[in-house]
Structures are given as structure tokens and as C-alpha cells.
Write an enzyme that holds these catalytic residues in place. Structure first.
Site, PDB file in Angstrom:
ATOM      1  N   GLY A  66       0.831  -1.189   0.000  1.00 46.42           N
ATOM      2  CA  GLY A  66       0.000   0.000   0.000  1.00 46.42           C
ATOM      3  C   GLY A  66       0.866   1.238   0.000  1.00 46.42           C
ATOM      4  N   PHE A  68       1.715   3.198   2.433  1.00 41.75           N
ATOM      5  CA  PHE A  68       2.591   3.390   3.580  1.00 41.75           C
ATOM      6  C   PHE A  68       3.459   2.185   3.917  1.00 41.75           C
ATOM      7  CE2 PHE A  68      -0.843   6.440   4.261  1.00 41.75           C
ATOM      8  CZ  PHE A  68      -0.110   7.596   4.447  1.00 41.75           C
ATOM      9  N   ASP A 181     -14.558   4.909   4.156  1.00 45.36           N
ATOM     10  CA  ASP A 181     -13.900   4.473   2.921  1.00 45.36           C
ATOM     11  C   ASP A 181     -14.427   3.110   2.467  1.00 45.36           C
ATOM     12  OD1 ASP A 181     -12.152   4.839   0.779  1.00 45.36           O
ATOM     13  OD2 ASP A 181     -10.480   3.832   1.796  1.00 45.36           O
ATOM     14  N   THR A 375       9.234  33.134  12.575  1.00 45.49           N
ATOM     15  CA  THR A 375       8.087  32.977  13.481  1.00 45.49           C
ATOM     16  C   THR A 375       7.620  31.524  13.553  1.00 45.49           C
ATOM     17  OG1 THR A 375       6.535  33.395  11.667  1.00 45.49           O
ATOM     18  CG2 THR A 375       7.263  35.309  12.976  1.00 45.49           C
ATOM     19  N   ASP A 412      -5.420  29.614  10.829  1.00 48.51           N
ATOM     20  CA  ASP A 412      -4.904  30.908  11.302  1.00 48.51           C
ATOM     21  C   ASP A 412      -4.368  31.783  10.173  1.00 48.51           C
ATOM     22  OD1 ASP A 412      -2.576  29.626  10.625  1.00 48.51           O
ATOM     23  OD2 ASP A 412      -1.550  29.987  12.542  1.00 48.51           O
ATOM     24  N   ASN A 446      11.116  -3.722 -21.673  1.00 46.01           N
ATOM     25  CA  ASN A 446      12.141  -3.761 -22.720  1.00 46.01           C
ATOM     26  C   ASN A 446      12.449  -2.379 -23.294  1.00 46.01           C
ATOM     27  OD1 ASN A 446       9.980  -3.167 -24.348  1.00 46.01           O
ATOM     28  ND2 ASN A 446      10.001  -5.099 -25.500  1.00 46.01           N
ATOM     29  N   SER A 448      10.791  -0.222 -25.006  1.00 40.21           N
ATOM     30  CA  SER A 448      10.443  -0.020 -26.416  1.00 40.21           C
ATOM     31  C   SER A 448       9.540   1.189 -26.611  1.00 40.21           C
ATOM     32  CB  SER A 448       9.726  -1.266 -26.955  1.00 40.21           C
ATOM     33  OG  SER A 448       8.458  -1.419 -26.305  1.00 40.21           O
TER      34      SER A 448
END
Length: 533
Positions: A66, A68, A181, A375, A412, A446, A448
Site C-alpha cells: 500500500g 505506507f 472508505d 516565526t 490561522d 524492454n 520499447s
């Protein structure tokens, strides 16, 4: 977090023996520390079984891959019992969101009660380099593959499958878990017996919820995504919608909402117009169509609950549902849909393997360069100036604003380092089709400049029955648009880009992409329910 269990015939080309896990060369401030004061060490699991999996299990051949990590066949040293072990490389967990996904997946699997149709968690280990999730082994193959293998596919068979899926949804919702999901690939059979149980295998995007709680994170797979997900205000009703999409596909072989682009798919979902005219719908019972309509109700408040679906007459009388074949057309469509998904997944896997440490190299330095005021955050102007200085291709201000808003998790108006990592990975993949070329080269062994039928067969030899020449021929027929018996790069790219963006090899990219698309559709007014002003 990807396919956790084995598929038939997956031994070909697999790695054997105990896998060696390399040390992790990349850590970032997006990661948590272990509190030891020894620098940044990523700690993922709250309460792992242990740190050294080799004390309890022997890892064998690879059975799946997968975004991860890699899934191995593993054996309990004491009992000899066989399990699946999903080993998730920490270097692939690039953001705090990735880390939280893995942590939450394990917590949810621990939380869920044992159920015959949900893959069970055995143990979870964590060492310096990886998280190892040991779970029940499923070797019976994917849902669609089993359907296609049967000589006689009927409405009654579809009703039995749907009953199982809704029982899984019901138990999830009862225990405060929203799956988010649901799709055919996330259901495997425990073994190859005709009576084998169908099991839900992947809780990587699942989340805990409380009654009345709203969610705004856009996750899931485009074809199965409910309209309220795109509107960024949803609850557990999304699982009923996704199950409704699966039901539609089970009955006719194609998704109900499809288009050539992501935006087209999203707009089709919002319109929610269901086609009951194409073959074989005239032969499908009215009760089945009634259930499809009620599960694909665009207003989540009017949509059936899992309990109501299970009480519907079509499910209640599943054994009495028509046992007349839905026709070879449906089986052919299901086979094509399933195998084409596997071809895309194989290409996506190649792409994902190139999106490892090198993808994030230099990101920290770029952030520090843009953060001129030191910052720890950068604003839109600093991002724009910094990208220009780094030679990034020109991005329209409106697109950059949408991208920044999508990545700005804390809202923010600036990007911290973790948020900047997500943007950077997105931009690197957006810049060109380099990764798509790499995937094409993987198939074109190959060199190609064409993928020939033997190369296609070789690439898919652990995804489909190696004797199934008709499957390989069907893919070639579909992708080879100029009918010269081979697949050019242009034909391959068109296949990868149809319906969904190939760049979703990265889950983080997928999230950012759909956040941006959702914002765009909001501004256009496309996300309003019918009748809204």
C-alpha cells in the site's frame, strides 16, 4: 491503510524470508518526540504489544503493498498460526495527519468487537523504523473477483453481499465508528471456500464519532464519496451512501456517478441523478431499485440508516430475490472495473514508491528560507515569494489561495511546518508527469516505449489469474485506443487520468486535492442542495 490481506496467486515475484527494514533517515518537527531528549523519534502507537515483533512472529513472503507499507504473511512462533502483518515504514509517514491515521486505525481495530465479517486485530508492534500490525489473514480474494469467477451472477447473490456489508456498517455505527472508505476493494473473503465469510479489512480512514457530531475533512474514494463530504459537513450517513454505490455497481457493473475528471465526478455526485435505463436495469426488481434510491438519497437526513436498510424488503427477502442471471454484460463490466482498478493500483504503487524520502528532501530548508521573520509560520505572500525564488512554476494567485486554505488546518491564515510539508509534496507532484513516466517505464520492461501484451501480463501476474487471457486482453482492448496491439505512453496516461487523478498515490495529496475542489465548487455555488438559495 491499504490492502492488509493476501490475494490468491500473490506469491509470484514476492520477497521471501524476513524483510530487512532500513533505518529512517528523515524526521521532521511534524513528528512527535519520544520524550527521551535524544532528538526526534517518531512515536505512533499509544500502547503497542511490544517493540520487537521477531520475538513472537516470523515474517514470510510479501502478500500486499500500500501507500505506507508492505503486508507480509507471518507465523506465530508458539502456535504456528498464520496471520497478515502490515509493516508501515515510519519514513512514509510524512505529516502529523499520516501518523494520526495509523494510530487511529489501530485504536479502532482494538475498539471494535469480534465480528465474523470484520478482520480482527491480533497484535501491534512499534520499533524505531516501523509499525507492525498483525491481523487475521484473508486469502479468499476480493469481492468482485469472486463474483466474476462464479458462472451465474444474480440479484439474489447481490442481496446476500449487501446484507453482509450493511451488517458491518451497523456494528461500526453502533460502536461509534464511521468507516469513511467503504468500497469493494476493502472487502475480502477469509478463504477460497464457497461458504467463506466476507470481511471488511481496512479502517485506515475510519474515525470515532458521537451522535450529532459533524466532520469536515474530505477523505475517501471519489466514486464512493457522499455529496455532504464535498460540502464538508457530514456524519455516519456517508457510509450508507458508499454502500449504496457498491449496491449499484453490484447490480449493473459500473459506478452511478462517473466522469472523465475529478470535478466531473464531484458534480455528478452533487446532482445525484441515478440512471436506471441502461442494461440490465429493466430486468432488475423494483424493490432493488427502491433500495438503491433510498441509499443514494442526497439529503443525509432523509437517507436510510443501516438498521432501516437491513429492514428493507429486498434485504429481508434476500433468499427470495430473483435468481435469474443479470447477464454476461454485468459480469464483464465487473471484471473490467476490478482489473482496471488493479492496473491503476499497480501503477499508483510504483508512483508511491518514488514519493519517499527524496520527495521531502530540502523541504525544511525551503521553509526556513521563506520564514524570513523566524516565526515558525509563513503567510501567503511569503509562500508566493519563496516559490518564485525556488523556481517553482507560476501558480495563479487564486489557486495558491485555495491550496493554502486547504492546507491551513488550524485556520490561522498561515502555514506551520507540518502544513507546509503537505503543500510542498502536493506542488512537487503537481509540477509535471515525471512520476507517471516512471510508472510507464515499470511496465515497459524492454524500453520499447510501448507496453506490449506480454509485459502487461507479467505486470499483473499476481493480481489476476495467470490463465485469464481474456482479462489481460480486455485491458489491452480498453486502453489501446489506436488498436495497434500495444499501449503507448499517451494511452497509458489517458487511462490513468480518466475518472480520477493518478496523483492520489499520496493520501495527503488526495485530501488536499479534494479540499481545494470542494472550495472551488462552493464558490461556484455547485454544492447547494436542490431547492437551496
Amino acid at each position: 491503510m491499504g490492502n492488509c490481506c493476501a490475494s490468491p496467486g500473490s506469491e509470484t515475484g514476492s520477497k521471501k524470508g524476513k524483510p530487512k527494514i532500513k533505518s529512517n533517515p528523515f524526521y521532521s518537527e511534524a513528528y512527535t518526540t519520544n520524550g527521551s531528549g535524544t532528538g526526534f523519534k517518531l512515536s505512533v502507537l499509544k500502547d503497542p504489544t511490544g517493540h520487537d515483533i521477531s520475538l513472537m512472529y516470523d515474517l514470510g513472503r510479501e502478500v500486499g503493498r500500500g501507500e505506507f507499507g508492505i503486508t507480509y504473511l507471518c507465523t506465530d512462533i508458539k502456535t504456528g498460526e498464520k496471520y497478515a502483518c502490515k509493516s508501515i515504514s515510519k519514513k512514509k509517514l510524512r505529516t502529523a495527519v499520516d501518523i494520526e491515521d495509523v494510530r487511529r486505525e489501530v485504536e479502532i481495530m482494538k475498539h471494535m468487537p469480534r465480528h465474523p465479517n470484520i478482520v480482527s486485530l491480533k497484535d501491534a508492534f512499534e520499533d524505531d523504523d516501523a509499525v507492525h500490525i498483525v491481523m487475521e489473514l484473508c486469502e479468499g480474494g476480493e469481492l468482485f473477483d469472486r463474483i466474476v469467477a462464479r458462472g451465474h451472477y444474480t440479484e439474489r447473490a447481490a442481496a446476500a453481499v449487501m446484507k453482509t456489508i450493511l451488517e458491518v456498517v451497523q456494528i461500526c455505527h453502533k460502536h461509534g465508528v464511521m468507516h469513511r472508505d467503504l468500497k469493494p476493494e476493502n472487502f475480502l473473503f477469509a478463504n477460497k471456500k464457497e461458504t467463506s465469510a466476507l470481511k471488511a479489512i481496512d479502517f485506515g480512514l475510519s474515525v470515532f464519532f458521537k451522535p450529532g457530531e459533524g466532520f469536515n475533512e474530505i477523505v475517501g474514494s471519489p466514486y464512493y464519496m457522499a455529496p455532504e463530504v464535498l460540502r464538508r459537513n457530514y456524519g455516519p450517513e456517508v457510509d450508507i451512501w458508499s454502500a449504496g454505490v457498491i449496491l449499484y455497481i453490484l447490480l449493473c457493473g459500473v459506478p452511478p456517478f462517473w466522469a472523465e475528471t475529478e470535478q466531473g465526478v464531484a458534480q455528478a455526485i452533487i446532482r445525484s441523478v441515478i440512471d436506471f435505463k441502461r442494461d440490465p436495469w429493466p430486468r432488475v426488481s423494483e424493490t432493488a431499485k427502491d433500495l438503491v434510491r433510498k441509499m443514494l438519497e442526497p439529503d443525509p437526513k432523509k437517507r436510510l440508516s443501516a438498521a432501516q436498510v437491513l429492514e428493507h424488503s429486498w434485504i429481508q427477502n434476500a433468499k427470495k430475490a430473483p435468481n435469474v442471471s443479470l447477464g454476461e454484460t454485468v459480469k464483464a463490466r465487473l471484471k473490467q472495473f476490478s482489473v482496471m482498478n488493479k492496473l491503476k493500483k499497480r501503477a499508483l504503487r510504483v508512483i508511491a514508491e518514488h514519493l519517499s524520502v527524496e520527495e521531502v528532501a530540502g523541504i525544511k530548508e525551503a521553509f526556513e528560507m521563506m520564514d524570513s521573520k523566524k516565526t515558525g509560520k509563513i503567510n501567503l505572500e511569503e509562500l508566493k515569494f519563496g516559490l518564485h525564488k525556488l523556481g517553482q512554476q507560476q501558480i495563479p494567485d487564486t489557486d495558491l489561495q485555495i491550496l493554502m486554505e486547504a492546507a491551513d488546518v488550524d485556520g490561522d491564515g498561515t502555514l506551520n511546518y507540518g502544513e507546509f510539508v503537505a503543500v510542498s509534496v502536493h506542488l512537487k507532484k503537481m509540477a509535471n508527469d515525471e512520476h507517471l513516466h516512471k510508472a510507464f517505464s515499470f511496465f515497459d520492461q524492454n524500453q520499447s516505449d510501448y507496453i506490449e501484451i506480454e509485459e502487461l501480463r507479467e505486470a499483473l501476474n499476481d493480481e489476476v489469474d495467470t490463465n485469464s487471457e481474456e482479462v489481460v486482453a480486455a485491458i489491452m482492448q480498453d486502453v489501446d485506443t489506436d488498436k495497434d496491439g500495444r499501449i503507448s505512453y499517451e494511452e497509458f496516461a489517458a487511462m490513468m487520468k480518466a475518472g480520477t487523478d493518478w496523483r492520489k498515490a499520496s493520501r495527503q495529496y488526495s485530501r488536499e486535492r479534494f479540499n481545494s475542489l470542494s472550495l472551488k465548487l462552493m464558490r461556484e455555488g455547485s454544492l447547494q442542495l436542490e431547492g437551496e438559495n
